[in-house]
Design a protein around this motif. Structure first.
Motif, PDB file in Angstrom:
ATOM      1  N   THR A  77       0.816  -1.215   0.000  1.00  0.00           N
ATOM      2  CA  THR A  77       0.000   0.000   0.000  1.00  0.00           C
ATOM      3  C   THR A  77       0.852   1.267   0.000  1.00  0.00           C
ATOM      4  O   THR A  77       0.384   2.325  -0.427  1.00  0.00           O
ATOM      5  N   GLY A  78       2.084   1.184   0.492  1.00  0.00           N
ATOM      6  CA  GLY A  78       2.927   2.377   0.599  1.00  0.00           C
ATOM      7  C   GLY A  78       2.537   3.268   1.761  1.00  0.00           C
ATOM      8  O   GLY A  78       2.990   4.410   1.856  1.00  0.00           O
ATOM      9  N   LEU A  79       1.712   2.764   2.673  1.00  0.00           N
ATOM     10  CA  LEU A  79       1.241   3.555   3.811  1.00  0.00           C
ATOM     11  C   LEU A  79       2.021   3.230   5.074  1.00  0.00           C
ATOM     12  O   LEU A  79       2.373   2.076   5.316  1.00  0.00           O
ATOM     13  N   THR A  80       2.264   4.248   5.869  1.00  0.00           N
ATOM     14  CA  THR A  80       2.811   4.007   7.201  1.00  0.00           C
ATOM     15  C   THR A  80       1.672   3.531   8.099  1.00  0.00           C
ATOM     16  O   THR A  80       0.492   3.672   7.756  1.00  0.00           O
ATOM     17  N   ASP A  81       2.009   2.992   9.266  1.00  0.00           N
ATOM     18  CA  ASP A  81       0.974   2.563  10.207  1.00  0.00           C
ATOM     19  C   ASP A  81       0.082   3.740  10.599  1.00  0.00           C
ATOM     20  O   ASP A  81      -1.133   3.600  10.765  1.00  0.00           O
ATOM     21  N   HIS A  82       0.696   4.913  10.765  1.00  0.00           N
ATOM     22  CA  HIS A  82      -0.056   6.101  11.159  1.00  0.00           C
ATOM     23  C   HIS A  82      -1.030   6.516  10.059  1.00  0.00           C
ATOM     24  O   HIS A  82      -2.210   6.804  10.332  1.00  0.00           O
ATOM     25  N   GLN A  83      -0.575   6.521   8.822  1.00  0.00           N
ATOM     26  CA  GLN A  83      -1.450   6.863   7.705  1.00  0.00           C
ATOM     27  C   GLN A  83      -2.573   5.847   7.559  1.00  0.00           C
ATOM     28  O   GLN A  83      -3.714   6.205   7.248  1.00  0.00           O
ATOM     29  N   ASN A  84      -2.248   4.588   7.796  1.00  0.00           N
ATOM     30  CA  ASN A  84      -3.256   3.531   7.743  1.00  0.00           C
ATOM     31  C   ASN A  84      -4.364   3.809   8.755  1.00  0.00           C
ATOM     32  O   ASN A  84      -5.559   3.729   8.428  1.00  0.00           O
ATOM     33  N   SER A  85      -3.988   4.155   9.981  1.00  0.00           N
ATOM     34  CA  SER A  85      -4.972   4.438  11.036  1.00  0.00           C
ATOM     35  C   SER A  85      -5.829   5.644  10.675  1.00  0.00           C
ATOM     36  O   SER A  85      -7.054   5.645  10.874  1.00  0.00           O
ATOM     37  N   LEU A  86      -5.190   6.682  10.142  1.00  0.00           N
ATOM     38  CA  LEU A  86      -5.936   7.880   9.744  1.00  0.00           C
ATOM     39  C   LEU A  86      -6.958   7.567   8.662  1.00  0.00           C
ATOM     40  O   LEU A  86      -8.120   7.972   8.756  1.00  0.00           O
TER      41      LEU A  86
END
Length: 251
Positions: A77-86
């Motif tokens: 996905t290219g997402l960080t864990d933080h971006q995923n949560s957001l």
């Protein structure tokens, strides 16, 4: 065409829907489930045509295309864990104040800034996608890399493998053909992955196996079936219950 290849070759619009249309059927990009055109399917005491039924399937089995995609490995996905949560909270319709409270970070203005950063990421992704599409029209020397399987757990250089390299590994380690025994389990990670791609094809995708059944299939390929079983799980080809009572091919 393998399911992972269907997923990665799908257009943005197809990916948003979660399924593709073929001449005589609809195919779920998330699990490979197929429904044939021209048939009527029952659902909740109602009858639906094939495409509508496929939409119900995605909702019932995957919750939504969004939930499935955001649950993929972060390397995909290219997402960080933080971006995923957001993104998960935004998708739920939470306000900036609610997101700030849920994640216990900054203030509402901080959340607005995160929204801006994600919007920038979207714009960059669109530009990059357009450039890659244009590149395909010009780059005659690009090797044909094998698609990643959707349930990959360790996405790195070991997945940098072409069809030709895959065939070389198969010829070297399965001298009697891919349905025959494995001569030895390779030490190099890329070759291990190529070998596991072959072995997982020996299992039915819709079947639930006992550990004994898994061992029986793998023992036909190689005497150290325990090692094969462990790597199939580590690489995300197989999954199992915590107590080891049931195994299945991950979708």
């Amino acid at each position: 065409m393998e399911l992972s290849e269907l997923l990665w070759n799908a257009s943005s619009e197809q990916l948003k829907k979660g399924y593709i249309e073929k001449e005589d059927m609809y195919v779920c990009l998330l699990c490979g489930n197929k429904v044939e055109k021209g048939f009527i399917y029952p659902k909740n005491n109602m009858l639906y045509e094939a495409e509508k039924f496929m939409k119900f399937h995605i909702e019932a089995e995957h919750e939504s295309v969004f939930h499935y995609l955001i649950g993929l490995n972060k390397k995909l996905t290219g997402l960080t864990d933080h971006q995923n949560s957001l993104l998960r909270l935004f998708y739920e319709g939470r306000s900036d104040a609610e997101v700030q409270k849920e994640l216990d970070i900054g203030s509402s203005s901080t959340i607005r800034n995160h929204r801006f950063v994600l919007k920038e990421k979207e714009r960059q992704a669109k530009v990059f996608l357009a450039m890659m599409e244009l590149l395909k029209e010009k780059d005659d020397h690009a090797p044909a890399f094998l698609p990643l399987h959707k349930t990959a757990t360790m996405v790195d250089d070991r997945y940098n493998i072409t069809q030709e390299e895959q065939e070389d590994v198969e010829a070297k380690f399965f001298p009697n053909g891919i349905d025959g025994p494995l001569m030895k389990f390779p030490k190099k990670e890329k070759q291990k992955l190529a070998t596991l791609r072959v072995l997982i094809q020996r299992f039915e995708k819709e079947k639930t196996y006992t550990e004994k059944e898994i061992n029986h299939v793998l023992k036909k390929a190689y005497e150290d079936f325990v090692t094969l079983r462990r790597y199939l799980i580590e690489y995300g080809f197989l999954d199992r219950k915590d107590d080891g009572s049931e195994y299945w091919v991950k979708k």
